[in-house]
Scaffold this motif. Structure first.
Motif, PDB file in Angstrom:
ATOM      1  N   THR A  24       0.792  -1.224   0.000  1.00  0.00           N
ATOM      2  CA  THR A  24       0.000   0.000   0.000  1.00  0.00           C
ATOM      3  C   THR A  24       0.827   1.279   0.000  1.00  0.00           C
ATOM      4  N   SER A  25       2.158   1.162  -0.021  1.00  0.00           N
ATOM      5  CA  SER A  25       2.990   2.364  -0.039  1.00  0.00           C
ATOM      6  C   SER A  25       4.266   2.099  -0.825  1.00  0.00           C
ATOM      7  N   VAL A  26       4.893   3.168  -1.253  1.00  0.00           N
ATOM      8  CA  VAL A  26       6.160   3.057  -1.975  1.00  0.00           C
ATOM      9  C   VAL A  26       7.198   2.403  -1.070  1.00  0.00           C
ATOM     10  N   GLN A  27       7.207   2.764   0.204  1.00  0.00           N
ATOM     11  CA  GLN A  27       8.161   2.177   1.146  1.00  0.00           C
ATOM     12  C   GLN A  27       7.979   0.659   1.236  1.00  0.00           C
ATOM     13  N   GLN A  28       6.727   0.201   1.321  1.00  0.00           N
ATOM     14  CA  GLN A  28       6.474  -1.238   1.389  1.00  0.00           C
ATOM     15  C   GLN A  28       6.905  -1.933   0.104  1.00  0.00           C
ATOM     16  N   LEU A  29       6.682  -1.304  -1.034  1.00  0.00           N
ATOM     17  CA  LEU A  29       7.132  -1.872  -2.306  1.00  0.00           C
ATOM     18  C   LEU A  29       8.643  -2.050  -2.297  1.00  0.00           C
ATOM     19  N   ILE A  40       9.678 -11.419  -9.031  1.00  0.00           N
ATOM     20  CA  ILE A  40       8.556 -10.702  -8.435  1.00  0.00           C
ATOM     21  C   ILE A  40       7.490 -10.502  -9.496  1.00  0.00           C
ATOM     22  N   ILE A  41       6.257 -10.812  -9.120  1.00  0.00           N
ATOM     23  CA  ILE A  41       5.105 -10.489  -9.958  1.00  0.00           C
ATOM     24  C   ILE A  41       4.336  -9.397  -9.227  1.00  0.00           C
ATOM     25  N   VAL A  42       4.058  -8.315  -9.939  1.00  0.00           N
ATOM     26  CA  VAL A  42       3.264  -7.224  -9.387  1.00  0.00           C
ATOM     27  C   VAL A  42       1.901  -7.273 -10.065  1.00  0.00           C
ATOM     28  N   ASP A  43       0.863  -7.495  -9.270  1.00  0.00           N
ATOM     29  CA  ASP A  43      -0.503  -7.577  -9.766  1.00  0.00           C
ATOM     30  C   ASP A  43      -1.204  -6.274  -9.412  1.00  0.00           C
ATOM     31  N   MET A  44      -1.462  -5.447 -10.433  1.00  0.00           N
ATOM     32  CA  MET A  44      -2.101  -4.145 -10.215  1.00  0.00           C
ATOM     33  C   MET A  44      -3.592  -4.290 -10.493  1.00  0.00           C
ATOM     34  N   VAL A  45      -4.393  -4.016  -9.454  1.00  0.00           N
ATOM     35  CA  VAL A  45      -5.841  -4.251  -9.522  1.00  0.00           C
ATOM     36  C   VAL A  45      -6.602  -3.040  -8.983  1.00  0.00           C
ATOM     37  N   GLN A  46      -7.927  -3.103  -9.105  1.00  0.00           N
ATOM     38  CA  GLN A  46      -8.806  -2.152  -8.427  1.00  0.00           C
ATOM     39  C   GLN A  46     -10.135  -2.832  -8.154  1.00  0.00           C
ATOM     40  N   ILE A  74      -1.204  -4.670  -5.742  1.00  0.00           N
ATOM     41  CA  ILE A  74      -1.371  -3.240  -5.499  1.00  0.00           C
ATOM     42  C   ILE A  74      -2.751  -2.825  -5.990  1.00  0.00           C
ATOM     43  N   ASP A  75      -3.565  -2.295  -5.086  1.00  0.00           N
ATOM     44  CA  ASP A  75      -4.855  -1.723  -5.471  1.00  0.00           C
ATOM     45  C   ASP A  75      -4.566  -0.284  -5.882  1.00  0.00           C
ATOM     46  N   VAL A  76      -4.669   0.002  -7.161  1.00  0.00           N
ATOM     47  CA  VAL A  76      -4.256   1.310  -7.678  1.00  0.00           C
ATOM     48  C   VAL A  76      -5.168   2.441  -7.206  1.00  0.00           C
ATOM     49  N   GLU A  77      -6.375   2.121  -6.766  1.00  0.00           N
ATOM     50  CA  GLU A  77      -7.252   3.157  -6.217  1.00  0.00           C
ATOM     51  C   GLU A  77      -6.850   3.519  -4.797  1.00  0.00           C
ATOM     52  N   LYS A  78      -6.400   2.535  -4.043  1.00  0.00           N
ATOM     53  CA  LYS A  78      -5.987   2.775  -2.664  1.00  0.00           C
ATOM     54  C   LYS A  78      -4.559   3.312  -2.575  1.00  0.00           C
ATOM     55  N   ALA A  79      -3.762   3.039  -3.602  1.00  0.00           N
ATOM     56  CA  ALA A  79      -2.358   3.458  -3.587  1.00  0.00           C
ATOM     57  C   ALA A  79      -1.935   3.979  -4.962  1.00  0.00           C
ATOM     58  N   PRO A  80      -2.538   5.103  -5.401  1.00  0.00           N
ATOM     59  CA  PRO A  80      -2.211   5.625  -6.734  1.00  0.00           C
ATOM     60  C   PRO A  80      -0.748   6.028  -6.887  1.00  0.00           C
ATOM     61  N   GLU A  81      -0.094   6.383  -5.777  1.00  0.00           N
ATOM     62  CA  GLU A  81       1.321   6.755  -5.858  1.00  0.00           C
ATOM     63  C   GLU A  81       2.192   5.566  -6.262  1.00  0.00           C
ATOM     64  N   LEU A  82       1.748   4.352  -5.938  1.00  0.00           N
ATOM     65  CA  LEU A  82       2.491   3.164  -6.360  1.00  0.00           C
ATOM     66  C   LEU A  82       2.401   2.961  -7.864  1.00  0.00           C
ATOM     67  N   PRO A 100      -6.845  -5.082 -15.185  1.00  0.00           N
ATOM     68  CA  PRO A 100      -5.679  -5.584 -14.471  1.00  0.00           C
ATOM     69  C   PRO A 100      -4.395  -5.429 -15.293  1.00  0.00           C
ATOM     70  N   THR A 101      -3.321  -5.196 -14.586  1.00  0.00           N
ATOM     71  CA  THR A 101      -1.991  -5.179 -15.199  1.00  0.00           C
ATOM     72  C   THR A 101      -1.095  -6.032 -14.324  1.00  0.00           C
ATOM     73  N   MET A 102      -0.326  -6.902 -14.948  1.00  0.00           N
ATOM     74  CA  MET A 102       0.604  -7.746 -14.219  1.00  0.00           C
ATOM     75  C   MET A 102       2.001  -7.515 -14.775  1.00  0.00           C
ATOM     76  N   LEU A 103       2.938  -7.270 -13.868  1.00  0.00           N
ATOM     77  CA  LEU A 103       4.326  -7.030 -14.247  1.00  0.00           C
ATOM     78  C   LEU A 103       5.201  -8.129 -13.676  1.00  0.00           C
ATOM     79  N   LEU A 104       6.256  -8.466 -14.397  1.00  0.00           N
ATOM     80  CA  LEU A 104       7.216  -9.470 -13.955  1.00  0.00           C
ATOM     81  C   LEU A 104       8.594  -8.844 -13.922  1.00  0.00           C
TER      82      LEU A 104
END
Length: 135
Positions: A24-29, A40-46, A74-82, A100-104
């Protein structure tokens, strides 16, 4: 503790599912990327994303089968800065195409440097990542 469990001292964020970490934050990422031992797989959702709900079982399957892969959600609505941070790191022009967007990323360092690839979840990705056998 089994090899599939996340050690509390290395889990910088809330565990959403057995192996999916909600960030939920850049620091946690950054903490999760530094703690990752493999890909790492990053699953960007809302929340209101039908495609995200459709892909949820596939993402959970990835998390369960790919024990050498860290899955960050990452819920992009809850953490748009991410979303903005990942956009800046990866060099995408004009922002993400939506959820959805998924990054590897092959490593946590690669993620932090923006060396990511957009991927589609599913059996092809499981095979590509050489995760546990796919039926």
């Amino acid at each position: 503790m089994s090899e599939n469990e996340v050690k509390p001292e290395t889990a910088p964020v809330e565990i959403a599912s057995s192996r999916i970490i909600d960030v939920t934050s850049v620091q946690q990422l950054e903490e999760a990327a530094k703690a990752a031992k493999g890909r790492i797989i990053v699953d960007m959702v809302q929340a209101d994303c039908g495609g995200c709900e459709d892909e949820k079982p596939l993402v959970e399957q990835l998390a369960a089968r790919c024990v050498d892969t860290t899955v960050l959600r990452i819920d992009v609505e809850k953490a748009p800065e991410l979303a903005d941070k990942l956009d800046d790191m990866s060099g995408h022009d004009g922002g993400w195409g939506g959820t959805p967007t998924m990054l590897l990323a092959e490593t946590g360092d690669a993620l932090l440097k923006g060396d990511v690839e957009e991927v589609e979840p599913g059996k092809r990705l499981l095979k590509r990542l050489k995760c546990a056998r796919v039926k």
